[in-house]
Design a protein around this motif. Structure first.
Motif, PDB file in Angstrom:
ATOM      1  N   ILE A   8       0.812  -1.003  -0.220  1.00 43.11           N
ATOM      2  CA  ILE A   8      -0.106   0.018   0.104  1.00 43.11           C
ATOM      3  C   ILE A   8       0.894   1.266  -0.016  1.00 43.11           C
ATOM      4  O   ILE A   8       0.443   2.336  -0.369  1.00 43.11           O
ATOM      5  CB  ILE A   8      -0.975  -0.029   1.282  1.00 43.11           C
ATOM      6  CG1 ILE A   8      -1.897   1.070   1.058  1.00 43.11           C
ATOM      7  CG2 ILE A   8      -0.135  -0.033   2.755  1.00 43.11           C
ATOM      8  CD1 ILE A   8      -3.010   1.021   0.116  1.00 43.11           C
ATOM      9  N   GLU A   9       2.104   1.046   0.305  1.00 39.07           N
ATOM     10  CA  GLU A   9       2.822   2.240   0.522  1.00 39.07           C
ATOM     11  C   GLU A   9       3.476   2.813  -0.938  1.00 39.07           C
ATOM     12  O   GLU A   9       4.001   3.936  -1.124  1.00 39.07           O
ATOM     13  CB  GLU A   9       4.386   2.024   1.393  1.00 39.07           C
ATOM     14  CG  GLU A   9       3.799   2.297   2.646  1.00 39.07           C
ATOM     15  CD  GLU A   9       4.913   1.497   3.774  1.00 39.07           C
ATOM     16  OE1 GLU A   9       6.016   2.196   3.861  1.00 39.07           O
ATOM     17  OE2 GLU A   9       4.649   0.685   4.466  1.00 39.07           O
ATOM     18  N   VAL A  14       0.695   7.798   0.804  1.00 34.86           N
ATOM     19  CA  VAL A  14       0.580   7.002   1.780  1.00 34.86           C
ATOM     20  C   VAL A  14       1.998   6.622   2.219  1.00 34.86           C
ATOM     21  O   VAL A  14       2.951   6.172   1.627  1.00 34.86           O
ATOM     22  CB  VAL A  14       0.069   5.890   1.315  1.00 34.86           C
ATOM     23  CG1 VAL A  14      -0.084   4.726   2.522  1.00 34.86           C
ATOM     24  CG2 VAL A  14      -1.349   5.886   0.887  1.00 34.86           C
ATOM     25  N   ARG A  18      -0.143   6.217   7.503  1.00 33.74           N
ATOM     26  CA  ARG A  18      -1.146   5.960   6.983  1.00 33.74           C
ATOM     27  C   ARG A  18      -1.255   4.786   6.659  1.00 33.74           C
ATOM     28  O   ARG A  18      -2.322   3.956   6.750  1.00 33.74           O
ATOM     29  CB  ARG A  18      -1.441   6.814   5.683  1.00 33.74           C
ATOM     30  CG  ARG A  18      -1.880   8.210   5.850  1.00 33.74           C
ATOM     31  CD  ARG A  18      -2.276   8.896   4.563  1.00 33.74           C
ATOM     32  NE  ARG A  18      -3.003   9.966   4.608  1.00 33.74           N
ATOM     33  CZ  ARG A  18      -3.681  10.689   3.704  1.00 33.74           C
ATOM     34  NH1 ARG A  18      -3.371  10.452   2.384  1.00 33.74           N
ATOM     35  NH2 ARG A  18      -4.275  11.832   4.046  1.00 33.74           N
ATOM     36  N   ALA A  19      -0.165   4.083   6.285  1.00 36.68           N
ATOM     37  CA  ALA A  19       0.095   2.625   5.890  1.00 36.68           C
ATOM     38  C   ALA A  19      -0.512   1.717   7.179  1.00 36.68           C
ATOM     39  O   ALA A  19      -1.137   0.934   7.135  1.00 36.68           O
ATOM     40  CB  ALA A  19       1.190   2.064   5.372  1.00 36.68           C
ATOM     41  N   LEU A  22      -4.199   1.983   7.709  1.00 37.22           N
ATOM     42  CA  LEU A  22      -4.860   1.190   6.778  1.00 37.22           C
ATOM     43  C   LEU A  22      -4.732  -0.395   7.063  1.00 37.22           C
ATOM     44  O   LEU A  22      -5.671  -1.102   6.756  1.00 37.22           O
ATOM     45  CB  LEU A  22      -4.370   1.377   5.346  1.00 37.22           C
ATOM     46  CG  LEU A  22      -4.730   2.738   4.632  1.00 37.22           C
ATOM     47  CD1 LEU A  22      -3.982   3.124   3.537  1.00 37.22           C
ATOM     48  CD2 LEU A  22      -6.204   3.038   4.678  1.00 37.22           C
ATOM     49  N   LEU A  33      -6.799  -2.845  -1.113  1.00 44.69           N
ATOM     50  CA  LEU A  33      -7.479  -1.522  -1.238  1.00 44.69           C
ATOM     51  C   LEU A  33      -8.370  -1.204  -2.307  1.00 44.69           C
ATOM     52  O   LEU A  33      -9.489  -0.716  -2.127  1.00 44.69           O
ATOM     53  CB  LEU A  33      -6.129  -0.155  -1.737  1.00 44.69           C
ATOM     54  CG  LEU A  33      -6.618   1.089  -1.730  1.00 44.69           C
ATOM     55  CD1 LEU A  33      -6.973   1.708  -0.332  1.00 44.69           C
ATOM     56  CD2 LEU A  33      -5.566   2.115  -2.441  1.00 44.69           C
ATOM     57  N   MET A 156      -8.466   5.923  10.832  1.00 43.64           N
ATOM     58  CA  MET A 156      -8.445   6.472   9.479  1.00 43.64           C
ATOM     59  C   MET A 156      -8.687   8.047   9.405  1.00 43.64           C
ATOM     60  O   MET A 156      -7.957   8.750   8.688  1.00 43.64           O
ATOM     61  CB  MET A 156      -9.075   5.601   8.624  1.00 43.64           C
ATOM     62  CG  MET A 156      -8.499   4.490   8.115  1.00 43.64           C
ATOM     63  SD  MET A 156      -9.908   3.178   7.619  1.00 43.64           S
ATOM     64  CE  MET A 156     -10.282   4.173   5.839  1.00 43.64           C
ATOM     65  N   ARG A 159      -6.035  10.058  10.402  1.00 45.58           N
ATOM     66  CA  ARG A 159      -4.980  10.395   9.512  1.00 45.58           C
ATOM     67  C   ARG A 159      -5.537  11.282   8.020  1.00 45.58           C
ATOM     68  O   ARG A 159      -4.949  10.885   7.170  1.00 45.58           O
ATOM     69  CB  ARG A 159      -4.445   9.125   9.116  1.00 45.58           C
ATOM     70  CG  ARG A 159      -3.507   8.522  10.095  1.00 45.58           C
ATOM     71  CD  ARG A 159      -2.122   9.347  10.331  1.00 45.58           C
ATOM     72  NE  ARG A 159      -1.518   8.785  11.580  1.00 45.58           N
ATOM     73  CZ  ARG A 159      -0.776   9.855  12.280  1.00 45.58           C
ATOM     74  NH1 ARG A 159      -0.505  10.853  11.913  1.00 45.58           N
ATOM     75  NH2 ARG A 159      -0.264   9.519  13.442  1.00 45.58           N
ATOM     76  N   LEU A 161      -8.095  10.182   6.499  1.00 46.43           N
ATOM     77  CA  LEU A 161      -8.683   9.192   5.501  1.00 46.43           C
ATOM     78  C   LEU A 161     -10.265   9.211   5.730  1.00 46.43           C
ATOM     79  O   LEU A 161     -10.647   7.959   5.718  1.00 46.43           O
ATOM     80  CB  LEU A 161      -7.934   7.795   5.423  1.00 46.43           C
ATOM     81  CG  LEU A 161      -6.560   8.119   4.967  1.00 46.43           C
ATOM     82  CD1 LEU A 161      -5.777   6.696   5.214  1.00 46.43           C
ATOM     83  CD2 LEU A 161      -6.408   8.368   3.571  1.00 46.43           C
ATOM     84  N   PHE A 166      -9.893   9.676   1.694  1.00 45.60           N
ATOM     85  CA  PHE A 166     -10.006   8.134   1.053  1.00 45.60           C
ATOM     86  C   PHE A 166     -10.307   8.294  -0.249  1.00 45.60           C
ATOM     87  O   PHE A 166      -9.608   7.594  -1.023  1.00 45.60           O
ATOM     88  CB  PHE A 166     -10.993   7.400   1.903  1.00 45.60           C
ATOM     89  CG  PHE A 166     -10.772   6.079   1.863  1.00 45.60           C
ATOM     90  CD1 PHE A 166      -9.760   5.306   2.542  1.00 45.60           C
ATOM     91  CD2 PHE A 166     -11.356   5.286   0.780  1.00 45.60           C
ATOM     92  CE1 PHE A 166      -9.526   3.982   2.364  1.00 45.60           C
ATOM     93  CE2 PHE A 166     -11.064   3.791   0.685  1.00 45.60           C
ATOM     94  CZ  PHE A 166     -10.102   3.241   1.379  1.00 45.60           C
ATOM     95  N   MET A 169      -7.421   9.256  -2.190  1.00 44.34           N
ATOM     96  CA  MET A 169      -6.224   8.417  -2.408  1.00 44.34           C
ATOM     97  C   MET A 169      -6.625   7.391  -3.383  1.00 44.34           C
ATOM     98  O   MET A 169      -5.864   6.864  -4.345  1.00 44.34           O
ATOM     99  CB  MET A 169      -6.041   7.660  -0.791  1.00 44.34           C
ATOM    100  CG  MET A 169      -5.135   6.747  -0.873  1.00 44.34           C
ATOM    101  SD  MET A 169      -5.111   5.919   0.769  1.00 44.34           S
ATOM    102  CE  MET A 169      -6.444   5.209   1.054  1.00 44.34           C
TER     103      MET A 169
END
Ligand code: ADP
Ligand code: MG
Length: 670
Positions: A8-9, A14, A18-19, A22, A33, A156, A159, A161, A166, A169
């Motif tokens: 996800i990074e 991200v 954030r990772a 998630l 995701l 989330m 951060r 999200l 979200f 992203m």
């Protein structure tokens, strides 16, 4: 490279923090995701201008926050005024004002959903659901009229999200990677099934231009999940069938005919058919892996026993595992009675047995003196060694996990496996759970069974109910009374079985022998009570659901289920199946206050279904619809696969197509 497996990074924006949040919700890869689908969509093309929002109806409106204020008084409240070009509306919150005040800013664009009413001549919504749409222009650039809304955890949100963040992203990630997603489904298959390409479908499920597009994309994703599972199952099946390394039994010349001759009845056509399927499996060099489904009372045990003695006649041992001690012991007694005249030895193994006896049993099993071993999961304990296990039979299997099924299998050298279940498993689930098994269905009850008469009654009819039960006992019949709990719980004002037992002993049923059976009794006590009930020394058995599975007392004709609304449909069906096993008319009385009040209409609908039908499959389908597959089977332990998109109830046809495609693909594999 397949983008779905990237971490996800890799997504812009991200970082480690954030990772981490998630990861907490199960998003580790891009695949995770992209399969984190919108909770719902806001179709802006379908929202109304505020001036036209009808009073008394549920609607979604979109507008900007114009003003916030606290209104003191006897009912202090927080009011948020939201406006669009046509009018405004007051959103009123009686709780959470402090939090909300920090949450909103003037100018925020919101979608609010709820029922519109009039307060002092103005439109208002009380405690509407709300979603932030955007504060800046860039966010909605690519979403067309439809905005995806996502579930975000507290972390989330912290951060950045929450919905908007979200969405941004997700949009970025799809833009960067959707083109690099490999579609595992061959083009020809997708064309046959009318499915879009994977990357494109993912893009559309998140950022659709119409709700139809969502449905089409979702179908592609659900198919993919179902296909993956079916492909795995089809390969397992193929592998097993291609390895001719199981035991080749010969047809029983002596014992099976002898068993049939000793029965006071003929087998039903369904029993014969399923028996023949099993015998054919056993005679083939492939390892048998067969599920026998049959409604309660359809006579599965006999079919299983036929297989057992066929194995024994071939010089092997057979094991039968049942989920409860009562059931295992009942099997043991039945089997022993039938096989002892044939000169066979059956033993019974359970959790708690005297040391000396246990040692003796283990020796008998290890030396091969014991031909047939019946027991609970005690059978799969480490110190149990079979001399030559050729057949493993598992009864009422959904109570066991796949693991236990496998553990019993490992007690032998590639033994054949037979699984019997009384829960009529809806097709979709059978395909999902047991796709690697062959399935036989005993779809016929022994002749002469009268349909059970089922009635839903309010608790205030108890006098009449027990008077009726008493009449039946006077005619020589027996009665079950079932309660959902064993001890009074303060919160739920349920009569416990214990209390009810006392009451019945001294009241309605004082003239009869009444006994109490519940889960906390020692195993010996349970067995004693069951034994006495079988012999009609006890006429009325008050019980919790320990009697649910497999108990067989043909002389019992009345099943009274108290607080029936507390039970699931499948469970009620199992309970009801305890009566109607002999030639006499049987009755099932569901006692529930849901028979009256309107507020319990859901329960009533379920219970009325019990009155209407005795078809286990119909009931199971309904139960599955109501409770969902997880609960239907007591969740994961049964090995329920979890899908992110597919829905076993909604996607039944899709599952069927996925299975066909999987079979086709596997057949073509070298
Ligand atoms: P299940 O396990 O499928 O619920 P059982 O094997 O316990 O059903 O059988 C229920 C009852 O029906 C038993 O008493 C059994 O002896 C009897 N039974 C089984 N097969 C027949 C048949 N073909 N005709 C009459 N009675 C039968
Ligand atoms: Mg049974």
């Amino acid at each position: 490279m397949n983008a779905l497996t990237l971490g996800i990074e890799e997504v812009k924006g991200v970082g480690a923090k954030r990772a981490a949040v998630l990861n907490e919700v199960g998003i580790h890869t891009l695949g995770d995701l992209f399969y984190y689908l919108p909770r719902r969509y806001l179709d802006r093309s379908r929202t109304l201008p505020m001036a036209r929002a009808p009073i008394g109806q549920e609607v979604t409106l979109i507008g900007h926050v114009r003003q916030m204020r606290f209104v003191p008084g006897s009912k202090p409240r927080f009011v948020l005024v939201v406006e669009d070009e046509t009018d405004d509306i007051a959103c009123t919150f009686f709780q959470g004002g402090r939090y909300l005040q920090r949450n909103f800013e003037e100018g925020d664009e919101l979608a609010i959903s709820g029922k519109v009413d009039l307060f002092q001549g103005r439109r208002q919504m009380v405690h509407p659901e709300y979603e932030f749409i955007r504060t800046s222009e860039d966010d909605l650039l690519h979403t067309g009229g439809i905005v995806p809304l996502y579930t975000s955890s507290a972390d989330m949100k912290e951060r950045g999200l929450r919905n908007r963040g979200f969405r941004r992203m997700m949009h970025g990630a799809l833009g960067a990677f959707a083109d690099q997603i490999e579609d595992g489904l061959p083009l020809a298959m997708r064309q046959r099934q009318g499915l879009g390409e994977l990357g494109d479908s993912l893009r559309k499920v998140h950022f659709p231009t119409s709700m139809d597009e969502v449905a089409v994309a979702r179908r592609r994703l659900a198919f993919g999940e179902l296909f993956d599972l079916q492909l795995r199952l089809a390969r397992l099946r193929k592998k097993r069938l291609e390895q001719p390394e199981g035991i080749v039994f010969s047809e029983s010349q002596k014992l099976v005919p002898q068993l049939l001759a000793s029965l006071p009845f003929e087998l039903t056509a369904a029993q014969r058919r399923v028996g023949a399927e099993i015998y054919a499996d056993m005679q083939s060099p492939q390892i048998m892996n067969r599920l026998v489904q049959g409604d309660v009372g359809s006579g599965k045990t006999l079919v299983g026993l036929g297989a057992i003695i066929m194995a024994v006649e071939n010089g092997y041992q057979a094991a039968l595992m049942a989920p409860t001690e009562i059931l295992a012991e009942q099997h043991y007694i039945n089997i022993k009675t039938l096989v002892e005249p044939m000169g066979l030895t059956a033993v019974f193994l359970k959790g708690k047995q005297r040391k000396a006896l246990r040692r003796e049993l283990l020796t008998a099993i290890e030396s091969g003196v014991a031909h047939i071993v019946v027991g609970t999961h005690a059978l799969i304990q480490e110190e149990v060694h079979f001399a030559r296990l050729g057949l493993a039979v598992v009864d009422e299997q959904h109570r066991f996990g796949v693991v236990q099924r496998g553990a019993l299998y490992k007690k032998g050298e590639k033994p054949d496996l037979l699984v019997m279940t009384a829960t009529p498993i809806p097709r979709t689930l059978a395909l999902t759970l047991y796709g690697e098994l062959e399935v036989s269905v005993i779809d016929e009850l022994p002749p002469g069974r009268k349909p059970i008469r089922t009635a839903l009654r309010a608790p205030d009819r108890r006098d009449a109910i027990f008077e009726f039960a008493g009449d039946q006992v006077r005619q020589g019949r027996q009665v079950y009374v079932v309660y959902p709990l064993i001890e009074e719980s303060e919160k739920m004002d349920l009569k416990s079985a214990v209390e009810a037992y006392e009451e019945l002993c001294h009241g309605y049923l004082a003239e009869f022998e009444v006994a109490l059976l519940h889960g906390r009794l020692a195993a010996e006590e349970k067995a004693e009570v069951m034994d006495a009930f079988k012999q009609n020394r006890i006429q009325v058995l008050v019980s919790t659901t320990v009697i649910e599975v497999g108990v067989d007392v043909p002389n019992a004709t009345v099943m009274i289920i108290e607080h029936a609304e507390r039970f699931g449909l499948a469970q009620l069906h199992q309970l009801r199946g305890r009566v109607g096993r002999g030639g006499e008319q049987s009755f099932c009385i569901l006692v529930s206050y849901a028979s009256a009040g309107a507020e319990l209409s859901d329960s009533r609908e379920r219970l009325e279904m019990m009155e209407r039908t005795q078809d286990g499959f119909e009931i199971a389908e309904k139960d599955l619809q109501i409770r969902g597959p997880g609960e239907f089977f007591g969740t994961r332990q049964a090995g329920m696969p979890e899908f992110k998109v597919a829905d076993l109830i909604e996607d039944e046809n899709l599952l069927q197509s996925a299975r066909e495609e999987a079979t086709r693909m596997v057949a073509a594999e070298a």
